[in-house]
Motif scaffolding. Structure first.
Motif, PDB file in Angstrom:
ATOM      1  N   VAL A  19      23.698  70.863  40.716  1.00 28.26           N
ATOM      2  CA  VAL A  19      22.863  69.653  40.723  1.00 28.26           C
ATOM      3  C   VAL A  19      21.772  69.784  39.668  1.00 28.26           C
ATOM      4  CG1 VAL A  19      21.203  68.330  42.117  1.00 28.26           C
ATOM      5  CG2 VAL A  19      23.374  69.057  43.111  1.00 28.26           C
ATOM      6  N   ILE A  20      21.161  70.935  39.517  1.00 27.60           N
ATOM      7  CA  ILE A  20      20.106  71.149  38.522  1.00 27.60           C
ATOM      8  C   ILE A  20      20.669  70.923  37.117  1.00 27.60           C
ATOM      9  CG2 ILE A  20      18.563  72.880  37.473  1.00 27.60           C
ATOM     10  CD1 ILE A  20      17.505  71.959  40.095  1.00 27.60           C
ATOM     11  N   PHE A  21      21.808  71.543  36.784  1.00 20.62           N
ATOM     12  CA  PHE A  21      22.360  71.414  35.439  1.00 20.62           C
ATOM     13  C   PHE A  21      22.874  69.985  35.161  1.00 20.62           C
ATOM     14  CE2 PHE A  21      22.651  76.097  35.425  1.00 20.62           C
ATOM     15  CZ  PHE A  21      22.025  76.313  34.226  1.00 20.62           C
ATOM     16  N   PHE A  22      23.538  69.420  36.181  1.00 26.04           N
ATOM     17  CA  PHE A  22      23.979  68.032  35.968  1.00 26.04           C
ATOM     18  C   PHE A  22      22.786  67.097  35.856  1.00 26.04           C
ATOM     19  CE2 PHE A  22      28.336  69.167  37.502  1.00 26.04           C
ATOM     20  CZ  PHE A  22      28.987  68.722  36.377  1.00 26.04           C
ATOM     21  N   GLY A  23      21.722  67.347  36.594  1.00 21.10           N
ATOM     22  CA  GLY A  23      20.495  66.544  36.484  1.00 21.10           C
ATOM     23  C   GLY A  23      19.864  66.715  35.111  1.00 21.10           C
ATOM     24  N   ALA A  24      19.835  67.954  34.612  1.00 18.82           N
ATOM     25  CA  ALA A  24      19.271  68.213  33.277  1.00 18.82           C
ATOM     26  C   ALA A  24      20.137  67.545  32.205  1.00 18.82           C
ATOM     27  CB  ALA A  24      19.171  69.716  33.035  1.00 18.82           C
ATOM     28  N   ILE A  25      21.438  67.654  32.362  1.00 15.58           N
ATOM     29  CA  ILE A  25      22.340  67.020  31.392  1.00 15.58           C
ATOM     30  C   ILE A  25      22.160  65.508  31.450  1.00 15.58           C
ATOM     31  CG2 ILE A  25      24.768  66.563  30.876  1.00 15.58           C
ATOM     32  CD1 ILE A  25      25.341  69.491  31.644  1.00 15.58           C
ATOM     33  N   PHE A  26      22.031  64.955  32.689  1.00 15.46           N
ATOM     34  CA  PHE A  26      21.834  63.522  32.811  1.00 15.46           C
ATOM     35  C   PHE A  26      20.542  63.084  32.131  1.00 15.46           C
ATOM     36  CE2 PHE A  26      19.852  60.008  35.106  1.00 15.46           C
ATOM     37  CZ  PHE A  26      20.778  59.007  34.857  1.00 15.46           C
ATOM     38  N   VAL A  27      19.485  63.833  32.352  1.00 17.05           N
ATOM     39  CA  VAL A  27      18.199  63.473  31.750  1.00 17.05           C
ATOM     40  C   VAL A  27      18.284  63.585  30.229  1.00 17.05           C
ATOM     41  CG1 VAL A  27      15.780  64.222  31.511  1.00 17.05           C
ATOM     42  CG2 VAL A  27      16.822  64.072  33.771  1.00 17.05           C
ATOM     43  N   ILE A  28      18.858  64.665  29.740  1.00 15.58           N
ATOM     44  CA  ILE A  28      18.929  64.859  28.286  1.00 15.58           C
ATOM     45  C   ILE A  28      19.871  63.834  27.663  1.00 15.58           C
ATOM     46  CG2 ILE A  28      19.692  66.423  26.464  1.00 15.58           C
ATOM     47  CD1 ILE A  28      18.735  68.731  28.280  1.00 15.58           C
ATOM     48  N   VAL A  29      21.085  63.728  28.185  1.00 15.88           N
ATOM     49  CA  VAL A  29      22.085  62.846  27.581  1.00 15.88           C
ATOM     50  C   VAL A  29      21.834  61.402  27.984  1.00 15.88           C
ATOM     51  CG1 VAL A  29      24.539  62.271  27.533  1.00 15.88           C
ATOM     52  CG2 VAL A  29      23.844  64.651  27.399  1.00 15.88           C
ATOM     53  N   GLY A  30      21.700  61.154  29.297  1.00 13.62           N
ATOM     54  CA  GLY A  30      21.606  59.779  29.780  1.00 13.62           C
ATOM     55  C   GLY A  30      20.319  59.097  29.392  1.00 13.62           C
ATOM     56  N   LEU A  31      19.215  59.808  29.443  1.00 13.09           N
ATOM     57  CA  LEU A  31      17.942  59.169  29.143  1.00 13.09           C
ATOM     58  C   LEU A  31      17.462  59.435  27.726  1.00 13.09           C
ATOM     59  CD1 LEU A  31      16.070  59.874  32.525  1.00 13.09           C
ATOM     60  CD2 LEU A  31      17.295  57.825  31.834  1.00 13.09           C
ATOM     61  N   GLY A  32      17.903  60.519  27.134  1.00 17.34           N
ATOM     62  CA  GLY A  32      17.452  60.837  25.781  1.00 17.34           C
ATOM     63  C   GLY A  32      18.405  60.393  24.688  1.00 17.34           C
ATOM     64  N   MET A  33      19.687  60.713  24.829  1.00 19.43           N
ATOM     65  CA  MET A  33      20.646  60.439  23.752  1.00 19.43           C
ATOM     66  C   MET A  33      21.340  59.077  23.912  1.00 19.43           C
ATOM     67  SD  MET A  33      22.336  64.215  23.513  1.00 19.43           S
ATOM     68  CE  MET A  33      23.284  64.016  22.055  1.00 19.43           C
ATOM     69  N   LEU A  34      21.640  58.704  25.135  1.00 18.21           N
ATOM     70  CA  LEU A  34      22.403  57.485  25.350  1.00 18.21           C
ATOM     71  C   LEU A  34      21.691  56.235  24.825  1.00 18.21           C
ATOM     72  CD1 LEU A  34      25.063  56.487  26.488  1.00 18.21           C
ATOM     73  CD2 LEU A  34      23.915  56.140  28.672  1.00 18.21           C
ATOM     74  N   PRO A  35      20.383  56.055  24.999  1.00 14.89           N
ATOM     75  CA  PRO A  35      19.742  54.864  24.430  1.00 14.89           C
ATOM     76  C   PRO A  35      19.829  54.820  22.897  1.00 14.89           C
ATOM     77  CG  PRO A  35      18.323  55.831  26.101  1.00 14.89           C
ATOM     78  CD  PRO A  35      19.457  56.768  25.899  1.00 14.89           C
ATOM     79  N   LYS A  36      19.739  56.012  22.267  1.00 14.96           N
ATOM     80  CA  LYS A  36      19.868  56.041  20.804  1.00 14.96           C
ATOM     81  C   LYS A  36      21.290  55.661  20.394  1.00 14.96           C
ATOM     82  CE  LYS A  36      16.312  59.526  20.110  1.00 14.96           C
ATOM     83  NZ  LYS A  36      16.016  60.877  19.694  1.00 14.96           N
ATOM     84  N   ILE A  37      22.272  56.195  21.117  1.00 13.28           N
ATOM     85  CA  ILE A  37      23.665  55.871  20.811  1.00 13.28           C
ATOM     86  C   ILE A  37      23.918  54.382  21.050  1.00 13.28           C
ATOM     87  CG2 ILE A  37      26.061  56.255  21.525  1.00 13.28           C
ATOM     88  CD1 ILE A  37      25.261  59.163  22.099  1.00 13.28           C
ATOM     89  N   GLN A  38      23.400  53.871  22.175  1.00  5.97           N
ATOM     90  CA  GLN A  38      23.575  52.454  22.482  1.00  5.97           C
ATOM     91  C   GLN A  38      22.889  51.586  21.434  1.00  5.97           C
ATOM     92  OE1 GLN A  38      25.568  51.413  24.986  1.00  5.97           O
ATOM     93  NE2 GLN A  38      25.330  49.365  24.113  1.00  5.97           N
ATOM     94  N   ALA A  39      21.715  52.002  20.947  1.00  4.34           N
ATOM     95  CA  ALA A  39      21.025  51.252  19.896  1.00  4.34           C
ATOM     96  C   ALA A  39      21.848  51.263  18.602  1.00  4.34           C
ATOM     97  CB  ALA A  39      19.635  51.843  19.649  1.00  4.34           C
ATOM     98  N   THR A  40      22.456  52.396  18.296  1.00  3.56           N
ATOM     99  CA  THR A  40      23.301  52.490  17.106  1.00  3.56           C
ATOM    100  C   THR A  40      24.521  51.586  17.256  1.00  3.56           C
ATOM    101  OG1 THR A  40      22.589  54.777  16.760  1.00  3.56           O
ATOM    102  CG2 THR A  40      24.592  54.078  15.642  1.00  3.56           C
ATOM    103  N   ILE A  41      25.147  51.584  18.431  1.00  5.33           N
ATOM    104  CA  ILE A  41      26.309  50.721  18.679  1.00  5.33           C
ATOM    105  C   ILE A  41      25.902  49.254  18.581  1.00  5.33           C
ATOM    106  CG2 ILE A  41      27.953  49.979  20.454  1.00  5.33           C
ATOM    107  CD1 ILE A  41      28.085  52.928  21.356  1.00  5.33           C
ATOM    108  N   ASP A  42      24.751  48.903  19.170  1.00  5.81           N
ATOM    109  CA  ASP A  42      24.286  47.509  19.093  1.00  5.81           C
ATOM    110  C   ASP A  42      23.991  47.111  17.647  1.00  5.81           C
ATOM    111  OD1 ASP A  42      24.533  47.262  21.812  1.00  5.81           O
ATOM    112  OD2 ASP A  42      22.396  47.632  22.244  1.00  5.81           O
ATOM    113  N   ALA A  43      23.379  48.025  16.881  1.00  6.14           N
ATOM    114  CA  ALA A  43      23.081  47.738  15.468  1.00  6.14           C
ATOM    115  C   ALA A  43      24.391  47.559  14.685  1.00  6.14           C
ATOM    116  CB  ALA A  43      22.237  48.857  14.857  1.00  6.14           C
TER     117      ALA A  43
END
Length: 164
Positions: A19-43
């Motif tokens: 749970v700790i590692f999946f939570g860390a991965i979720f925070v890093i990927v889901g909240l940190g990287m995913l918005p940037k990727i989504q912004a790039t896809i939208d652009a």
């Protein structure tokens, strides 16, 4: 069995770290990287949409330019056909004038030649009549021993030539 008693402790600690590692991965990927990727896809989607719109506008402009080009080409062809027809009719008229002029010149030459031929024919006929009259006088002199005058011999020859 002691191995089975440990399963709950081992699995609980493994589940905690999972749970700790999946939570860390979720925070890093889901909240940190995913918005940037989504912004790039939208652009990218916005750029593709803008490019498609620009391509559609360019196609519309090209279609209108092609229509103007085709209209211009049709006008040019029509004008070229008209000029060609005018040139043909001018050439035909000029040729007809030249042929008529040449025809008149030839007709005049034919008339002269016909007159010369008629004159030569008349001259030849006169000579033939004269020779025939002289021959007739000579034959009558030798055969019959008579002397006839030239006018009588010529009249007899003319009469025979007229009858054919």
């Amino acid at each position: 069995m002691p191995q089975i008693d440990q399963i709950a402790d081992v699995y609980a600690s493994q589940l905690f770290w999972l749970v700790i590692f999946f939570g860390a991965i979720f925070v890093i990927v889901g909240l940190g990287m995913l918005p940037k990727i989504q912004a790039t896809i939208d652009a990218r989607d916005d750029k593709i949409a803008a490019d498609l719109k620009a391509a559609d506008e360019a196609r519309t402009a090209a279609d209108s330019l092609e229509e103007v080009y085709r209209t211009g080409m049709d006008k040019g062809r029509a004008e070229a056909g008209k000029l060609s027809a005018d040139a043909k009719s001018d050439a035909i008229r000029n040729t007809e004038k030249a042929v008529a002029k040449a025809d008149k010149a030839i007709a005049a030459k034919v008339e002269k030649a016909t007159a010369k031929v008629a004159e030569a024919r008349a001259s030849a006929r006169a000579e033939i009549e004269a020779v025939a009259a002289d021959a007739a006088q000579a034959m009558i002199q030798r055969v019959a021993g008579l002397n006839i005058d030239t006018d009588t011999a010529r009249a007899a020859v003319a009469k025979e030539l007229a009858n054919g």
